[in-house]
Design a protein around this motif. Sequence first.
Motif, PDB file in Angstrom:
ATOM      1  N   GLY A  11      61.371  34.050  58.261  1.00  9.49           N
ATOM      2  CA  GLY A  11      62.214  34.358  57.122  1.00  9.49           C
ATOM      3  C   GLY A  11      63.530  34.990  57.502  1.00  9.49           C
ATOM      4  O   GLY A  11      64.374  35.216  56.643  1.00  9.49           O
ATOM      5  N   THR A  12      63.693  35.303  58.754  1.00 13.49           N
ATOM      6  CA  THR A  12      64.955  35.879  59.218  1.00 13.49           C
ATOM      7  C   THR A  12      66.068  34.853  59.076  1.00 13.49           C
ATOM      8  O   THR A  12      65.890  33.695  59.412  1.00 13.49           O
ATOM      9  N   VAL A  13      67.181  35.313  58.555  1.00 14.01           N
ATOM     10  CA  VAL A  13      68.330  34.424  58.433  1.00 14.01           C
ATOM     11  C   VAL A  13      69.290  34.746  59.568  1.00 14.01           C
ATOM     12  O   VAL A  13      69.754  35.871  59.711  1.00 14.01           O
ATOM     13  N   TYR A  14      69.537  33.748  60.380  1.00 13.75           N
ATOM     14  CA  TYR A  14      70.406  33.911  61.539  1.00 13.75           C
ATOM     15  C   TYR A  14      71.764  33.364  61.130  1.00 13.75           C
ATOM     16  O   TYR A  14      71.869  32.185  60.797  1.00 13.75           O
ATOM     17  N   SER A  15      72.752  34.219  61.118  1.00 12.01           N
ATOM     18  CA  SER A  15      74.011  33.761  60.540  1.00 12.01           C
ATOM     19  C   SER A  15      75.179  34.503  61.159  1.00 12.01           C
ATOM     20  O   SER A  15      75.006  35.362  62.016  1.00 12.01           O
ATOM     21  N   ARG A  16      76.358  34.176  60.692  1.00 13.36           N
ATOM     22  CA  ARG A  16      77.579  34.821  61.181  1.00 13.36           C
ATOM     23  C   ARG A  16      77.420  36.336  61.148  1.00 13.36           C
ATOM     24  O   ARG A  16      76.876  36.892  60.196  1.00 13.36           O
ATOM     25  N   VAL A  17      77.890  36.990  62.182  1.00 13.45           N
ATOM     26  CA  VAL A  17      77.704  38.434  62.263  1.00 13.45           C
ATOM     27  C   VAL A  17      78.370  39.107  61.058  1.00 13.45           C
ATOM     28  O   VAL A  17      79.474  38.746  60.656  1.00 13.45           O
ATOM     29  N   GLY A  18      77.637  40.033  60.471  1.00 18.14           N
ATOM     30  CA  GLY A  18      78.121  40.699  59.266  1.00 18.14           C
ATOM     31  C   GLY A  18      77.328  40.296  58.037  1.00 18.14           C
ATOM     32  O   GLY A  18      77.272  41.031  57.061  1.00 18.14           O
ATOM     33  N   THR A  19      76.701  39.130  58.116  1.00 12.11           N
ATOM     34  CA  THR A  19      75.884  38.686  56.991  1.00 12.11           C
ATOM     35  C   THR A  19      74.788  39.702  56.683  1.00 12.11           C
ATOM     36  O   THR A  19      74.511  39.992  55.516  1.00 12.11           O
ATOM     37  N   ALA A  20      74.215  40.245  57.735  1.00  6.39           N
ATOM     38  CA  ALA A  20      73.135  41.213  57.534  1.00  6.39           C
ATOM     39  C   ALA A  20      73.659  42.452  56.812  1.00  6.39           C
ATOM     40  O   ALA A  20      72.993  42.988  55.929  1.00  6.39           O
ATOM     41  N   CYS A  21      74.850  42.884  57.171  1.00 13.03           N
ATOM     42  CA  CYS A  21      75.436  44.049  56.507  1.00 13.03           C
ATOM     43  C   CYS A  21      75.620  43.775  55.019  1.00 13.03           C
ATOM     44  O   CYS A  21      75.283  44.610  54.179  1.00 13.03           O
ATOM     45  N   VAL A  22      76.166  42.615  54.726  1.00 14.84           N
ATOM     46  CA  VAL A  22      76.424  42.282  53.331  1.00 14.84           C
ATOM     47  C   VAL A  22      75.109  42.217  52.563  1.00 14.84           C
ATOM     48  O   VAL A  22      74.979  42.771  51.461  1.00 14.84           O
ATOM     49  N   ALA A  23      74.124  41.569  53.171  1.00 11.31           N
ATOM     50  CA  ALA A  23      72.834  41.439  52.499  1.00 11.31           C
ATOM     51  C   ALA A  23      72.196  42.806  52.294  1.00 11.31           C
ATOM     52  O   ALA A  23      71.597  43.075  51.248  1.00 11.31           O
ATOM     53  N   MET A  24      72.363  43.671  53.283  1.00 10.14           N
ATOM     54  CA  MET A  24      71.771  45.004  53.189  1.00 10.14           C
ATOM     55  C   MET A  24      72.408  45.804  52.055  1.00 10.14           C
ATOM     56  O   MET A  24      71.712  46.434  51.255  1.00 10.14           O
ATOM     57  N   VAL A  25      73.724  45.748  51.997  1.00  5.22           N
ATOM     58  CA  VAL A  25      74.412  46.495  50.940  1.00  5.22           C
ATOM     59  C   VAL A  25      74.044  45.917  49.569  1.00  5.22           C
ATOM     60  O   VAL A  25      73.793  46.665  48.617  1.00  5.22           O
ATOM     61  N   ALA A  26      73.983  44.595  49.504  1.00  3.30           N
ATOM     62  CA  ALA A  26      73.605  43.973  48.233  1.00  3.30           C
ATOM     63  C   ALA A  26      72.206  44.413  47.823  1.00  3.30           C
ATOM     64  O   ALA A  26      71.943  44.718  46.658  1.00  3.30           O
ATOM     65  N   HIS A  27      71.334  44.471  48.799  1.00  4.32           N
ATOM     66  CA  HIS A  27      69.972  44.913  48.533  1.00  4.32           C
ATOM     67  C   HIS A  27      69.974  46.350  48.022  1.00  4.32           C
ATOM     68  O   HIS A  27      69.266  46.689  47.074  1.00  4.32           O
ATOM     69  N   ALA A  28      70.784  47.189  48.644  1.00  3.27           N
ATOM     70  CA  ALA A  28      70.856  48.591  48.229  1.00  3.27           C
ATOM     71  C   ALA A  28      71.395  48.724  46.815  1.00  3.27           C
ATOM     72  O   ALA A  28      71.063  49.670  46.107  1.00  3.27           O
ATOM     73  N   PHE A  29      72.235  47.787  46.416  1.00  5.80           N
ATOM     74  CA  PHE A  29      72.807  47.838  45.077  1.00  5.80           C
ATOM     75  C   PHE A  29      72.037  46.932  44.110  1.00  5.80           C
ATOM     76  O   PHE A  29      72.515  46.668  43.007  1.00  5.80           O
ATOM     77  N   CYS A  30      70.900  46.455  44.545  1.00  6.04           N
ATOM     78  CA  CYS A  30      70.050  45.602  43.709  1.00  6.04           C
ATOM     79  C   CYS A  30      70.775  44.358  43.207  1.00  6.04           C
ATOM     80  O   CYS A  30      70.666  43.997  42.033  1.00  6.04           O
ATOM     81  N   VAL A  31      71.505  43.744  44.082  1.00  4.63           N
ATOM     82  CA  VAL A  31      72.167  42.488  43.740  1.00  4.63           C
ATOM     83  C   VAL A  31      71.407  41.370  44.451  1.00  4.63           C
ATOM     84  O   VAL A  31      71.138  41.479  45.641  1.00  4.63           O
ATOM     85  N   PRO A  32      71.037  40.321  43.721  1.00  6.26           N
ATOM     86  CA  PRO A  32      70.282  39.246  44.384  1.00  6.26           C
ATOM     87  C   PRO A  32      71.107  38.531  45.460  1.00  6.26           C
ATOM     88  O   PRO A  32      72.297  38.305  45.279  1.00  6.26           O
ATOM     89  N   VAL A  33      70.447  38.211  46.545  1.00  7.54           N
ATOM     90  CA  VAL A  33      71.102  37.540  47.664  1.00  7.54           C
ATOM     91  C   VAL A  33      70.538  36.131  47.784  1.00  7.54           C
ATOM     92  O   VAL A  33      69.338  35.956  47.982  1.00  7.54           O
ATOM     93  N   LEU A  34      71.392  35.139  47.651  1.00  6.35           N
ATOM     94  CA  LEU A  34      70.966  33.745  47.780  1.00  6.35           C
ATOM     95  C   LEU A  34      71.534  33.188  49.077  1.00  6.35           C
ATOM     96  O   LEU A  34      72.745  33.226  49.291  1.00  6.35           O
ATOM     97  N   VAL A  35      70.664  32.693  49.914  1.00  7.60           N
ATOM     98  CA  VAL A  35      71.113  32.090  51.163  1.00  7.60           C
ATOM     99  C   VAL A  35      71.064  30.583  50.993  1.00  7.60           C
ATOM    100  O   VAL A  35      70.046  30.035  50.583  1.00  7.60           O
ATOM    101  N   CYS A  36      72.163  29.923  51.264  1.00  3.60           N
ATOM    102  CA  CYS A  36      72.219  28.474  51.112  1.00  3.60           C
ATOM    103  C   CYS A  36      72.204  27.843  52.490  1.00  3.60           C
ATOM    104  O   CYS A  36      73.079  28.122  53.309  1.00  3.60           O
ATOM    105  N   CYS A  37      71.225  27.011  52.735  1.00  4.69           N
ATOM    106  CA  CYS A  37      71.077  26.482  54.085  1.00  4.69           C
ATOM    107  C   CYS A  37      70.341  25.147  54.026  1.00  4.69           C
ATOM    108  O   CYS A  37      69.327  25.025  53.346  1.00  4.69           O
ATOM    109  N   GLU A  38      70.860  24.164  54.729  1.00  9.03           N
ATOM    110  CA  GLU A  38      70.201  22.870  54.772  1.00  9.03           C
ATOM    111  C   GLU A  38      68.912  22.997  55.586  1.00  9.03           C
ATOM    112  O   GLU A  38      68.848  23.763  56.542  1.00  9.03           O
ATOM    113  N   ALA A  39      67.947  22.197  55.225  1.00  7.13           N
ATOM    114  CA  ALA A  39      66.635  22.367  55.863  1.00  7.13           C
ATOM    115  C   ALA A  39      66.646  21.933  57.318  1.00  7.13           C
ATOM    116  O   ALA A  39      65.778  22.330  58.080  1.00  7.13           O
ATOM    117  N   TYR A  40      67.591  21.129  57.715  1.00  7.43           N
ATOM    118  CA  TYR A  40      67.571  20.736  59.127  1.00  7.43           C
ATOM    119  C   TYR A  40      67.950  21.891  60.035  1.00  7.43           C
ATOM    120  O   TYR A  40      67.794  21.807  61.244  1.00  7.43           O
TER     121      TYR A  40
END
Lengths: 647, 393
Positions: A532-561
């Motif tokens: 379930g870990t999302v490996y992405s451009r550096v900083g994505t984790a920070c944004v997701a973390m802050v969004a989580h702290a502010f209770c904002v839903p985080v949607l990750v868009c990624c092709e299945a391949y």
Amino acid sequence: MDARRASRTVIDPKVRHVGFFTPTAEPAPSRTQSGPAIPSSPPLSESPASNSLSPVMIPPSRHLSDTVAIRTAAVPVPESALRRKDSGEQVPVGSYNPSESLLGTSPVASSPSSRVGDGTLEFSEENSVQWYRRSGSGKLASSLPGGGLESATLRTPLEVPEKSAMVVSKVQNEVPTSSEPSKAKPTKAERRALQEAQRAAKAAAQAEGRKPTPVSGGAAPSKPVKQSSQKKETQKKDTPTVASSVVASDKKGGDRPPDRRKDVPPPRMQFDDKSRVEKAKRRAVVNQTEAKNRVELFRHLPQYERGTQLPDLESKIFQLDPMHPAIYKVGLKYLAGDISGGNARCIAMLKAFQEAIRDYSTPPKKTLVRDLTAKISSYVSFFIECRPLSISMGNAVRFIKSRVAKLPISLSEAEAKSTLCSEIDRFINDKIVIADKVIVRHAATKIRDGDVLLTYGSSCVVEMIFLHAHELGKQFRVVIVDSRPKLEGQALLHRLVAKGLTCTYTHINAVSYIMHEVTRVFLGAASVLSNGTVYSRVGTACVAMVAHAFCVPVLVCCEAYKFHERVQLDSICSNELGDPDAIAKVSGRTDVNYLDNWANKENLQLLNLMYDATPADYISMIVTDYGMIPPTSVPVIVREYGREHLY
Amino acid sequence: MAEVQGLVNELATKLRKRKVEGSRETARLTAELFRTVISQQRVTSAALVEVVRDVGQKLIAANPVELAVGNIVRRVLRIIRDSDLSLEVGGLTLVPQGDDGDIVEEDDKPFLLSDAISQTILHQPSLVAQLESKPNLVRHFEGKADKTPRSWQFKHQIIEGVNDLIEDINTCHEQIADQALELIHQNEVILTLGHSRTVKKFLYAAKEKKRSFQVYVAEGAPKHLGHVLAKELAEKHLQTTVISDSSVFAIISRVNMVIVGVHAVMANGGVIAPVGMNMVALAAKKYAVPFVVVAGTHKLCPLFPNNPEVLLNDMRCPSELLSFGEFSDCMDYSIGSGAPLLNVVNPAFDYVPPELVSLFVTEIGGYHPSYIYRLISDYYSSEDLVLQQKPAS
């Protein structure tokens, strides 16, 4: 254990409908028995369970299915199908008792899909090598379009023959060990299904008998030869009698542990291993010099001087050694950073392969399959020298190799080449272009009027989502969060503002300031890993973390391949390091020049990480071409998707 | 008198133009200005309180976000009141001011209404005492305006006090740094964001005592002062690694301690810090890494934060993020529609709530965020918590 396998084979097909699709089949009445007993079944597989079930589930042995797959390829199936029938009618074989035989039959009841499930079982951990091998048996379906939602449903009925054959041979193995009380007698419908399946199996076996497939050969370059030869042996033994096949598979059971170890993804190159690095260097096309101020924590990743390789390579472009010019061109572009972004890099690579394949001719005394695989491997290692492969590219390479490996020998060279080229085109179209469209359609439903959507960096699929939602006339505002050194967000900002979207631009440090007004976060991803870990451009984790702290839903868009069966817990073990000079120089700010000649200071290092790993806790939802899934369902997609390399 | 006014205006202008870098520098300048102001004044303590308050208001208005100014004004007021008290103990009956250093006083604070109300109810008697105290004080000051030697002695005492305050501000780095060894162990991995002199001195001190450790410095966009800090640390032979702000989450799992400097410490233990700090604090919380704030007591602000992200924030120039060319290109698109399509947000500060802070290290020792209220009542007089009293009354 075997009985359990059977039950799982029945359950899994439903898993295809990942996301929030309505299941087409109702759960079987005996679900209560089976349901709780499926430990590793994904959350979405609450679909029909079989009658046969053991309360405790151990993951099935993979090698077993391997042998099964091989056998189905080589063994004349009608025989075993017959035997199947026998066992259905409770003719004792060995230490086998009637009540258990019922159990054994149950998987066949829902056979149309059992094959699918079986396949998925193994692919969760299997590496590419096995896919090629299995692909031999999967030829029937290989003519179908590879990806997409529709093809999956299309495919299922066609798979029946092999499947039932497989189940049959499996049941024989299962019988002695299963000690379960029988659950329910097969219904009339089930029996009919069984019979049909067997009939189809017969036909399939005949068809297969006509064209034997290259099983291992060049397909498994990374596998020791011993392994494949052993497999061949088992096949040979299988041929004469079914009884011996049972023996053979038993024998195989003995050497399971090594077999299983080979199934985990091969370890990546560790750059702190001196001898291996030396070895790799001798082969290398690109001259790399080690950076002076290396970061100790990242010794295991390549840390080379930047800027020296490109002129060197450019000068070499006319002394074309084995490298195809198209490959060379793309490699240089990677090196220079002209192509970036997961999809763009992947498409560029595939197109280059396509050209290389078009210009390929088999050297004398070599077979196309082997030689082309070796060629592709050398191309790939060149790409890796230019820039480490992204996970999506790794998946694409795996796809191509599997395609090469299962080219029928009967094809002429020209045919083989055109098949491969069209396969590559289809991959690009299905896995990237259409997948993006599906994702955009899904994600746009999550945008409401008045929303404030935050995105980080520049993801092409997120951009398409915004534009699509804008075209639909939704009223929303976009917050683009950017970060140094790449500042990819500026280009995105340009494009969105040009299209008339209202945008707010800020940098990553201000993300907690801006998060107050945000209602949704849309992020792109380089890869989604099996935990379930999302490996992405550096900083994505920070944004997701802050969004989580502010209770904002985080949607990750990624092709299945881009999904991968690897797991990762942190951003340290596997990452890519960018040019450290990019940290020292701040674009457009001449006043910030404190680190101008940092390389001369021995205690000073600059670290330019390219990716980071976002823990699954921060992700509310992953939007993929299979629908919208929670991060816990990623392994399901990986399993399902792995199967698609086959057919 | 005129030159004093000139000095005040000069500092106010500097503050307004954000020319003073750092809260310590601001605090020092403010304190020195007050020393001049007080030495020029020939009035009694009551008038002095008024004068200081006036000047203070002017300075605060110049930069309401720089909380250090207000802190120093309150500290100076407290000094005046204290010296006045110590002088008058013999001559007059003691004014009921005993609650001075108590939590009770905090009900003067403008921000947390509910708190104020509850405390008012709980401590009704002391509130009454407090209300009565002020007129008493003023009345009794008026009576002794003519006692020249006494008022001279009084002023001298105040100047002494302000000098001590300036001294404190100047030496706070050293005193904080003295505690470094107790917090940093061998082979520690420390992360910091941006540039803070307090942090720098803190790390230097540990290094000088032969501790060897590793520092990760996040550059701290948009100012990128982390580069300066990294350069300075590397020159002191500290193993330093510069990372981009976005890599903070990736690196924090390998970090033992986060040490940062802040802009101001609020009464509830939350901090106003350079932008990006909240992100760092959240990441540190996630990985249970101690988040240590080093701050001199001049940063201690007796106000409770209310929507600090907006009210106690500064918006910096967008050109730090987006070059003018880029910006105007984007603006071209929005001309037709009337409303601008592009906003660039570049805040200067972040608010870190107290639950994310593990420890405050001040020159008087280390404290948990929940104890900050007590320090505040030690340093400030309850009457001064709200400085803008005149317009209200």
